[in-house]
Scaffold this motif. Structure first.
Motif, PDB file in Angstrom:
ATOM      1  N   UNK A  74       0.860  -1.238  -0.020  1.00  0.00           N
ATOM      2  CA  UNK A  74      -0.124  -0.034   0.066  1.00  0.00           C
ATOM      3  C   UNK A  74       1.006   1.190  -0.056  1.00  0.00           C
ATOM      4  N   UNK A  75       1.168   1.740  -1.330  1.00  0.00           N
ATOM      5  CA  UNK A  75       2.138   2.775  -1.241  1.00  0.00           C
ATOM      6  C   UNK A  75       2.043   4.096  -0.436  1.00  0.00           C
ATOM      7  N   UNK A  76       2.590   4.291   0.501  1.00  0.00           N
ATOM      8  CA  UNK A  76       2.524   5.523   1.505  1.00  0.00           C
ATOM      9  C   UNK A  76       1.185   5.188   2.389  1.00  0.00           C
ATOM     10  N   UNK A  77       1.071   3.990   2.319  1.00  0.00           N
ATOM     11  CA  UNK A  77      -0.083   3.596   3.388  1.00  0.00           C
ATOM     12  C   UNK A  77      -1.579   4.047   2.719  1.00  0.00           C
ATOM     13  N   UNK A  78      -1.594   4.584   1.796  1.00  0.00           N
ATOM     14  CA  UNK A  78      -2.995   5.256   1.283  1.00  0.00           C
ATOM     15  C   UNK A  78      -3.805   4.401   0.744  1.00  0.00           C
ATOM     16  N   UNK A  79      -5.022   4.047   1.326  1.00  0.00           N
ATOM     17  CA  UNK A  79      -5.875   3.091   0.535  1.00  0.00           C
ATOM     18  C   UNK A  79      -7.192   3.616   0.111  1.00  0.00           C
ATOM     19  N   UNK A  80      -7.883   3.156  -1.115  1.00  0.00           N
ATOM     20  CA  UNK A  80      -9.303   3.622  -1.326  1.00  0.00           C
ATOM     21  C   UNK A  80     -10.266   2.859  -0.617  1.00  0.00           C
ATOM     22  N   UNK A  81     -11.459   3.222  -0.518  1.00  0.00           N
ATOM     23  CA  UNK A  81     -12.481   2.263  -0.158  1.00  0.00           C
ATOM     24  C   UNK A  81     -12.678   1.147  -1.140  1.00  0.00           C
ATOM     25  N   UNK A  82     -12.703   1.351  -2.233  1.00  0.00           N
ATOM     26  CA  UNK A  82     -12.871   0.353  -3.210  1.00  0.00           C
ATOM     27  C   UNK A  82     -11.667  -0.914  -3.021  1.00  0.00           C
ATOM     28  N   UNK A  83     -10.708  -0.398  -2.927  1.00  0.00           N
ATOM     29  CA  UNK A  83      -9.581  -1.376  -2.461  1.00  0.00           C
ATOM     30  C   UNK A  83      -9.763  -2.098  -1.134  1.00  0.00           C
ATOM     31  N   UNK A  84     -10.369  -1.608  -0.171  1.00  0.00           N
ATOM     32  CA  UNK A  84     -10.612  -2.171   1.020  1.00  0.00           C
ATOM     33  C   UNK A  84     -11.577  -3.186   0.864  1.00  0.00           C
ATOM     34  N   UNK A  85     -12.806  -2.914   0.045  1.00  0.00           N
ATOM     35  CA  UNK A  85     -13.997  -3.686  -0.342  1.00  0.00           C
ATOM     36  C   UNK A  85     -13.167  -4.942  -1.074  1.00  0.00           C
ATOM     37  N   UNK A  86     -12.199  -4.591  -2.105  1.00  0.00           N
ATOM     38  CA  UNK A  86     -11.812  -5.919  -2.784  1.00  0.00           C
ATOM     39  C   UNK A  86     -10.903  -6.810  -1.959  1.00  0.00           C
ATOM     40  N   UNK A  87     -10.139  -6.099  -0.991  1.00  0.00           N
ATOM     41  CA  UNK A  87      -9.209  -6.937  -0.195  1.00  0.00           C
ATOM     42  C   UNK A  87     -10.220  -7.805   0.783  1.00  0.00           C
ATOM     43  N   UNK A  88     -11.291  -7.272   1.179  1.00  0.00           N
ATOM     44  CA  UNK A  88     -12.284  -7.977   2.094  1.00  0.00           C
ATOM     45  C   UNK A  88     -12.811  -9.274   1.253  1.00  0.00           C
ATOM     46  N   UNK A  89     -13.378  -8.978  -0.186  1.00  0.00           N
ATOM     47  CA  UNK A  89     -13.803 -10.143  -0.722  1.00  0.00           C
ATOM     48  C   UNK A  89     -12.753 -11.018  -1.121  1.00  0.00           C
ATOM     49  N   UNK A  90     -11.262 -10.583  -1.657  1.00  0.00           N
ATOM     50  CA  UNK A  90     -10.388 -11.456  -1.731  1.00  0.00           C
ATOM     51  C   UNK A  90     -10.157 -12.350  -0.462  1.00  0.00           C
TER      52      UNK A  90
END
Lengths: 613, 310
Positions: A74-90
């Motif tokens: 997570x470059x600079x630790x910055x993460x979008x809601x869409x990315x969080x949702x995807x990680x949740x699904x995965x």
């Protein structure tokens, strides 16, 4: 047929939607799947495959190379809601239904079957993320202080620079086979950002109206740790890339490729001597700078990431004159849980009316459902519409308007994420330990969570004299849990007590990670099941000394042999702690000799580490 | 945001359904019309043969034509609150507690299922309960059984036809014709354990699998198989998962899970959908295996349960 009409939900969207940054590549996921097949068909050797796998961010799981820990950068630790949702699904589909924030702003998915790693990668690419060069001898995730852009003491926001550097070195040929891993950390000010325990650490600075950095080289934690050296008083912005390149090139050329245990750049600096190393870097940089044409230099663009910054005009429009007296107000264990949370989990930003809200996790663990709720909260309440993960293994939601704080709290509460203490001693850091790591000797992960819940129960989070202190726990001498920069640090080991093996932690005092970074000093060994009691005793002793200074400063004095009251030095404090660390005979209390999470006899089992492929 | 997104997904889905609806309609009409003509000539009632997964349009068409038996396997009280039009209630528990083939046939007859009528089963548990019931029907000889592509919650969210009345149908006759090729018991599992061409698939979640499983089993957790809107992923995804695992298409695969064969029932159909011909369900699963005292593989060298955040 009658079809029900959908009622369009009118949604007041408060945040900006970020354009997706593209770090991942589709073709790498297919390539990974094919390599796994070839490996299974024994067309690739174990060693070659391992190197390939690590290069792509899949770390072998504890004693089970057929499972992977996937490290998502997570470059600079910055993460979008869409990315969080995807990680949740995965995680739900291919991992264990939870994700884990690391101490380097990565997010890790554990126990993924090797055959499914490419599927996880495929999903990550859809949302712009990558695992490329998250492990192995590469430039690891480039960190940036989670306060960058909002810190009241920073000179400018380092985030765009941090991302530009990350982009420049990702898939860069020189990053493919370094003598060892390479870590770059950006800070925001002298306090935040772990700049002196990285190979390259950078703090924004301004000289004569020009932007630039103070750059520290050769720091790092591990079996032997070092604090980084200041390269020069000021490095102007236009020398940023050439300085980083010069450093990596010198390391690539001179670094130790033979001895795996001593091949981080900090050993090179130590063996060569700082002055000589410094000269080499400056010379290399001059050559680089002299031989780079202007147009090539322009290819390294910080501005490509500047679009993320929230402009002053937007902020001014939203400005308010109210201020909440949060951090200054002292509270007690009887305060309402919301007050307690406000006090220990929020920080006022330099942008008036805005707060950064911290989401307390236990040793970085978060379930898929919680990730999804978190995504919604970020979308609904953060003006910048993204979150950052922190090296303290929590999440920071920034740009929350003060009028929304109670709403955010309620939302966090419904999803079980409203624990207080994120910014206090209670938020103990723990690496993954024996839950998934080959090198781990002890279950540091569980211990960190046990420490956290006990200290919260005791109300240590509301005690402001403990606030600046930290507890960090690693499951082995390697410092993934960053125990050496903790006020009270622990690293796991095994010892025979009487005639029974027991999990024990070496305790260190006095580490810190700001401008005056210092490594903790080993004090004594503490059986795993006595760690919590020992921490309690230390605080009790500190209180008895009736000291006006915070705990971390008091301990620092004790480490230096100039304790202000009856406890003068480490020997004194050890005298008080020794009775606690004594275990009764194992026949009387077998559980004292077991590790957390186990009801059987403790056996230290490890396999080959994989960091260095 | 959440609701917004949901609506968006649903809208997308609805559009998708519409387009496929048009295409399917023409196909269906063509097929049905030819069939009907032949059937008319022969003077018998003809039924459509359903694939593994029945899509929403097909089911709605069949419901309209009254040529389908829809089976709701949720709890009775859920059924009473509303169910898909014409559906009969058959809670999974009834199947589990009456699991002799003869009893199952009787159940089929009681809900008005004759030999060839298409049966579509649905649940609200991501397809796992429906799968177990569907498998049971196919095992006793009702080949023409299909799983609704989505759960009842999805159906309801889409605003599709729901009714509350308790549906009953005239009792029918059904032939008992056991299909042994889709069934496995402990004895059978034991007999093939070292067979190169047979793969034993454990469909429980990863951590349960790591803790203990039948020796040589491979883990395909049920969580991999579906999505939020569909009980099974698209065929190509499933095919890729199988391929990634190096499982050959012509393998014999036996699925099992924790106790009654629901999760592994879903895996059974996922594998079928992925194109594996020879799939069997060890319906009594790991509970039975353990009760029989059979050997298991355990992994105790890591504290993976402590990674859980709850």
């Amino acid at each position: 047929m009658k079809k029900k009409d959908f009622i369009k939900v009118e949604h007041k969207k408060k945040s900006f939607t970020r354009p997706d940054e593209k770090w991942g590549l589709e073709k790498e996921t297919e390539n990974f799947a094919n390599q796994v097949k070839s490996y299974r068909q024994e067309k690739i050797s174990d060693d070659d495959f391992r190197r390939f796998r690590l290069q792509h961010g899949a770390y072998g799981s504890r004693l089970r190379p057929d499972y992977s820990m996937i490290r998502i950068k997570i470059p600079s630790g910055e993460i979008t809601p869409k990315q969080l949702e995807k990680i949740a699904d995965l995680s739900e589909s291919f991992s264990i239904g939870s994700a884990h924030v690391s101490t380097r702003q990565n997010i890790q998915l554990h126990w993924v079957q090797l055959e499914d790693v490419s599927e996880v990668m495929r999903g990550l690419v859809e949302v712009g993320l990558t695992t490329r060069e998250a492990c192995g001898n590469t430039v690891r995730n480039v960190m940036c202080s989670h306060f960058s852009g909002v810190c009241s003491e920073e000179i400018f926001d380092a985030t765009p620079y941090s991302k530009a550097i990350a982009k420049f070195f990702l898939r860069n040929p020189i990053s493919q086979n370094l003598p060892r891993k390479f870590k770059i950390n950006f800070g925001c000010c002298d306090k935040h950002g772990l700049v002196r325990i990285a190979d390259i650490g950078l703090i924004p600075a301004i000289q004569d109206g020009r932007r630039g950095f103070r750059i520290y080289l050769g720091g790092g934690l591990g079996a032997a740790s070092f604090i980084g050296h200041l390269l020069e008083d000021f490095t102007p912005e236009e020398q940023l890339l050439s300085t980083c390149m010069a450093t990596i090139r010198i390391f690539d050329r001179h670094g130790n490729r033979e001895n795996m245990a001593r091949n981080r750049m900090r050993y090179l600096v130590n063996e060569m001597g700082w002055e000589k190393f410094q000269k080499l870097i400056l010379k290399e940089r001059t050559i680089l700078y002299m031989t780079t044409s202007e147009s090539t230099r322009d290819l390294f663009s910080v501005h490509q990431f500047s679009h993320n910054l929230i402009s002053n005009s937007i902020l001014n429009k939203m400005k308010s004159n109210h201020k909440l007296p949060i951090v200054t107000e002292s509270i007690s264990i009887d305060s309402s849980s919301y007050t307690r949370w406000l006090h220990t989990n929020t920080v006022e930003q330099k942008q008036q009316g805005y707060y950064t809200v911290f989401v307390t996790l236990g040793a970085g663990d978060i379930t898929s459902n919680q990730l999804k709720s978190l995504a919604t909260i970020i979308q609904d309440f953060s003006l910048e519409g993204v979150a950052r993960n922190t090296p303290q293994q929590n999440f920071a939601i920034r740009y929350v308007h003060y009028t929304d704080l109670s709403k955010v709290y309620k939302k966090l509460h419904t999803t079980g994420l409203s624990n207080s203490g994120a910014l206090t001693i209670t938020s103990a850091v723990g690496c993954s330990g024996t839950t998934s790591c080959n090198l781990a000797i002890t279950n540091s992960h569980r211990l960190a969570k046990e420490v956290q819940s006990k200290l919260l129960e005791l109300g240590f989070d509301v005690d402001d004299s403990l606030r600046s202190s930290t507890i960090k726990i690693s499951g082995c001498p390697n410092s993934c849990g960053q125990h050496e920069i903790a006020t009270i640090g622990f690293f796991g080991g095994a010892t025979r007590i009487g005639n029974t093996m027991a999990p024990v932690y070496t305790m260190l005092f006095g580490g810190r990670s700001d401008k005056d970074s210092k490594l903790g000093k080993p004090v004594m060994r503490v059986p795993a099941k006595r760690v919590i009691e020992v921490i309690q005793k230390i605080v009790e002793l500190y209180k008895q000394e009736k000291n006006s200074e915070p705990l971390d400063l008091w301990l620092d004095h004790v480490v230096n042999g100039n304790g202000p009251a009856t406890i003068k030095n480490l020997e004194d404090i050890k005298t008080h702690l020794t009775p606690i660390v004594q275990l009764p005979p194992s026949e009387e209390s077998p559980t004292s000799y077991q590790d957390y999470g186990n009801d059987v006899k403790f056996i230290a089992k490890t396999a080959r580490g994989e960091c260095a492929a | 945001m959440r609701r917004l997104k949901k609506n968006y997904i649903l809208k997308k889905q609805t559009t998708k359904i519409k387009t496929s609806n048009d295409k399917k309609k023409t196909q269906n009409t063509q097929r049905t019309s030819t069939k009907t003509t032949i059937a008319k000539k022969l003077g018998i009632k003809s039924y459509q043969k359903l694939p593994i997964i029945c899509d929403v349009d097909t089911l709605r068409t069949l419901i309209r034509k009254k040529t389908v038996r829809v089976v709701d396997v949720r709890k009775t009280e859920d059924y009473k609150k509303g169910h898909i039009s014409t559906a009969v209630s058959l809670p999974l528990a009834q199947i589990i507690s009456n699991d002799t083939p003869e009893q199952i046939i009787q159940i089929l007859e009681n809900i008005g299922v004759s030999d060839n009528i298409p049966v579509v089963v649905y649940d609200d548990t991501f397809g796992a309960l429906a799968a177990r019931v569907a498998w049971t029907f196919q095992y006793v000889g009702h080949e023409n059984t299909s799983l609704l592509e989505m759960t009842f919650a999805n159906w309801k969210d889409l605003g599709l036809e729901i009714e509350k009345k308790n549906n009953t149908f005239a009792k029918t006759k059904h032939t008992l014709k056991i299909n042994p090729s889709i069934f496995a018991d402990a004895k059978y599992v034991e007999s093939i354990q070292n067979d190169q061409n047979t793969v034993l698939v454990d469909s429980r979640e990863r951590l349960n699998f790591l803790t203990e499983h039948i020796p040589n089993a491979k883990n395909i957790p049920y969580t991999m198989l579906g999505t939020d809107n569909s009980i099974l992923r698209p065929r190509n995804d499933l095919k890729r998962f199988i391929e990634n695992r190096g499982i050959k298409k012509d393998s014999e695969i036996i699925t099992y899970c924790g106790s009654v064969g629901t999760l592994s029932g879903l895996a059974f159909y996922a594998l079928k959908l992925a194109g594996i011909k020879d799939v069997k369900l060890y319906s009594k699963s790991f509970k039975d295996w353990k009760a029989l005292g059979k050997p298991k593989t355990e992994f105790k060298d890591a504290n993976y349960w402590d990674l859980s955040a709850e």
